[in-house]
Design a protein around this motif. Structure first.
Motif, short mmCIF file in Angstrom:
data_model
loop_
_atom_site.label_atom_id
_atom_site.label_comp_id
_atom_site.label_asym_id
_atom_site.label_seq_id
_atom_site.Cartn_x
_atom_site.Cartn_y
_atom_site.Cartn_z
N GLU A 14 1.01 -1.00 0.02
CA GLU A 14 0.00 -0.07 0.02
C GLU A 14 0.89 1.35 0.00
OE1 GLU A 14 -3.98 1.68 2.41
OE2 GLU A 14 -3.27 -0.27 2.67
N ASN A 18 1.25 4.10 -3.05
CA ASN A 18 1.05 5.41 -2.82
C ASN A 18 2.26 6.28 -3.24
OD1 ASN A 18 -1.48 5.44 -1.63
ND2 ASN A 18 -0.76 5.15 0.38
N GLN A 21 2.04 6.47 -6.97
CA GLN A 21 1.00 7.25 -7.44
C GLN A 21 1.49 8.49 -7.62
OE1 GLN A 21 -3.24 6.58 -6.25
NE2 GLN A 21 -2.20 4.68 -5.25
N GLN A 33 0.90 6.15 -12.31
CA GLN A 33 -0.20 6.14 -11.36
C GLN A 33 -1.02 4.95 -11.43
OE1 GLN A 33 -1.36 10.09 -13.24
NE2 GLN A 33 -2.11 10.51 -10.74
N LYS A 37 -1.68 2.50 -8.02
CA LYS A 37 -3.07 2.27 -7.59
C LYS A 37 -3.39 0.88 -7.65
CE LYS A 37 -7.20 4.22 -6.72
NZ LYS A 37 -7.19 5.14 -5.33
N GLU A 40 -1.48 -0.34 -4.60
CA GLU A 40 -2.29 -0.17 -3.40
C GLU A 40 -3.30 -0.98 -3.03
OE1 GLU A 40 -4.49 3.93 -1.67
OE2 GLU A 40 -3.99 3.69 -3.48
#
Length: 63
Positions: A14, A18, A21, A33, A37, A40
């Motif tokens: 996660e 982040n 991203q 990005q 995602k 994550e």
């Protein structure tokens, strides 16, 4: 895998997602990005699995 390792790996994925991203947004890279995602979401799922394992273990311990 144990519940703790699932949760730790989930948190790591996660966090890495982040970061990806953020870098993707800063560099205007939509692919990065999207990759962030996805990572994550993978991390969130791993944490959920760890929590479910904990709940099952608690239920078995009570029986």
């Amino acid at each position: 895998m144990g519940s703790t390792s699932d949760k730790v790996k989930g948190m790591a994925n996660e966090a890495a997602g982040n970061v990806k991203q953020g870098v993707g947004k800063a560099t205007n890279n939509p692919n990065l990005q999207a990759e962030g995602k996805a990572q994550e979401r993978k991390g969130e799922a791993q944490q959920a699995i760890g929590k479910a394992k904990d709940a099952i273990k608690k239920g078995v311990d009570k029986a």
